[in-house]
Write an enzyme that holds these catalytic residues in place. Structure first.
Site: not given
Ligand code: ZN
Length: 185
Positions: A79, A76
């Site tokens: 993050h 992702c």
């Molecule tokens: Zn994320």
């Protein structure tokens, strides 16, 4: 290209930033380990899906082809935590098919980079349309996001489902219904 030196410096800073001792035994090789791991998990950035999808075979049939349950691991971009799950791909050939392993390879090309699930799903569908020129393509991705399950709202096992329709799949809903039936949903 992964700049090993930069990644190692950054990891050292990151470890210092969270209050760690970068020279303790368990962490001393971590910057190097992470830099080498990034070669692999972000290796898709330097790859082109066309390499896999342009090796096509001629066919008469224009029956739907489905490759389901393609396991993938991605990261992702919000993050830098993993998201992973299954991709399911369907396409309606227009005279050309590819070897089934090439569909899995295409998923890898786009998964092995910083991603958003919606974008990953769309990029796979677009690559199929661009390189194989089928009558239509449908990609469905089901994934668990570590940024949702180990932090924040903490909902282990919750799945995010994304869908990308291209070509005839955009105009003929019966094709999508058949896809879901063949998927066993
Ligand atoms: Zn994320």
């Amino acid at each position: 290209m992964i700049d090993h030196e930069k990644v190692e410096q950054a990891v050292r800073l990151l470890l210092e930033g969270i209050g760690e001792d970068v020279n303790r035994e368990g962490l001393i090789d971590t910057p190097d380990r992470i830099a080498r791991m990034y070669e692999e998990i972000y290796g898709g950035m330097e790859e082109d899906a066309g390499v896999h999808l342009m090796k096509t075979f001629t066919v008469e049939s224009s029956e739907m082809v489905i490759e389901k349950d393609i396991t993938f691991y991605s990261t992702c971009e919000h993050h830098l935590l993993p998201f992973y799950g299954k991709a399911h791909i369907a396409y309606i050939p227009d005279g050309k098919v590819v070897g089934l392993s090439k569909l899995a390879r295409t998923v890898e090309v786009f998964a092995r980079r910083l991603q958003l699930q919606e974008q990953l799903t769309g990029q796979i569908a677009d690559a199929l349309m661009e390189y194989m020129q089928p009558k239509g393509a449908l990609v469905m991705v089901e994934a668990e996001h570590m940024c949702m399950t180990m932090r924040g709202i903490k909902k282990p096992g919750s799945q995010t489902v994304t869908l990308a329709r291209r070509g005839v799949f955009e105009t003929d809903p019966t094709l999508e219904e058949r896809f879901f039936r063949m998927l066993g949903r």
